[in-house]
Design a protein around this motif. Sequence first.
Motif, PDB file in Angstrom:
ATOM      1  N   LYS A 108      47.652  35.678  36.593  1.00  0.00           N
ATOM      2  CA  LYS A 108      48.582  34.806  35.887  1.00  0.00           C
ATOM      3  C   LYS A 108      48.228  33.339  36.096  1.00  0.00           C
ATOM      4  O   LYS A 108      48.418  32.511  35.197  1.00  0.00           O
ATOM      5  CB  LYS A 108      50.014  35.071  36.367  1.00  0.00           C
ATOM      6  N   LYS A 109      47.723  33.003  37.293  1.00  0.00           N
ATOM      7  CA  LYS A 109      47.345  31.615  37.567  1.00  0.00           C
ATOM      8  C   LYS A 109      46.256  31.166  36.601  1.00  0.00           C
ATOM      9  O   LYS A 109      46.262  30.030  36.114  1.00  0.00           O
ATOM     10  CB  LYS A 109      46.853  31.478  39.011  1.00  0.00           C
ATOM     11  N   LEU A 110      45.315  32.045  36.318  1.00  0.00           N
ATOM     12  CA  LEU A 110      44.203  31.731  35.426  1.00  0.00           C
ATOM     13  C   LEU A 110      44.718  31.336  34.044  1.00  0.00           C
ATOM     14  O   LEU A 110      44.363  30.292  33.494  1.00  0.00           O
ATOM     15  CB  LEU A 110      43.268  32.930  35.323  1.00  0.00           C
ATOM     16  N   TRP A 111      45.582  32.163  33.467  1.00  0.00           N
ATOM     17  CA  TRP A 111      46.075  31.907  32.112  1.00  0.00           C
ATOM     18  C   TRP A 111      47.005  30.703  32.084  1.00  0.00           C
ATOM     19  O   TRP A 111      46.982  29.930  31.117  1.00  0.00           O
ATOM     20  CB  TRP A 111      46.752  33.157  31.557  1.00  0.00           C
ATOM     21  N   ALA A 112      47.794  30.529  33.134  1.00  0.00           N
ATOM     22  CA  ALA A 112      48.673  29.357  33.208  1.00  0.00           C
ATOM     23  C   ALA A 112      47.844  28.076  33.289  1.00  0.00           C
ATOM     24  O   ALA A 112      48.185  27.062  32.665  1.00  0.00           O
ATOM     25  CB  ALA A 112      49.593  29.462  34.424  1.00  0.00           C
ATOM     26  N   THR A 113      46.735  28.127  34.035  1.00  0.00           N
ATOM     27  CA  THR A 113      45.859  26.963  34.158  1.00  0.00           C
ATOM     28  C   THR A 113      45.237  26.608  32.820  1.00  0.00           C
ATOM     29  O   THR A 113      45.153  25.432  32.442  1.00  0.00           O
ATOM     30  CB  THR A 113      44.737  27.230  35.186  1.00  0.00           C
TER      31      THR A 113
END
Length: 201
Positions: A117-122
């Motif tokens: 999720k961190k990847l897509w949020a970034t």
Amino acid sequence: NLSAFIEWFVGIIQLYGPVSVFVGIIIEEVIVPIPSPIIPMAAGFILIPAGISVFDASLKIFFTIAIPGAIATGIGSLVIYAVAYYGGEAVIKKFQRFFGVTIDDIKKMSKKLGKGKKLWATIVVLRAIPIFPTSAVTIAAGVLRLDIKKFFIYTVIGAIPRIFILGFVGWQIGESYVVIAESLGKYEDAILGAVVIIVII
């Protein structure tokens, strides 16, 4: 040169309206040296009447510039994504001056993106920042071989506020958008360098 391109494209926007913005943003996304703020800011100035209320202007910017522009950003990004996906580091090293980033920038950006999720949020956040050079994000996503459907969706989501803000600024400042947009474009490389330094730290 850039001035000639701006003059030509302003004429195209006046003739064809939102359709030209859609096509222009796809071209801008693929041909990285074109400053990314130019097209949405020009569209805000040309397509949105100066005398209307902020609310009415915001609605027009959202539906005639931000939404089609965001979809165009996603489509244009897929071209660079595919180059990075299939070409990998070899192609990036050979054509890095056209991409506006180096292979070292991409490796550091890849670490910054993280996972899950961190990847897509970034990706959404970096896409949303009006003066962030997003070519590094696109290339890193291709090198990492991220899921192409998710990459497209989150790129579009992040591009909506970016293009909306630039379109709104173009509407507000009028003809001065050319100077402002060119200045923002020049700062994109500096911002990328600052991001890389922050990642290193």
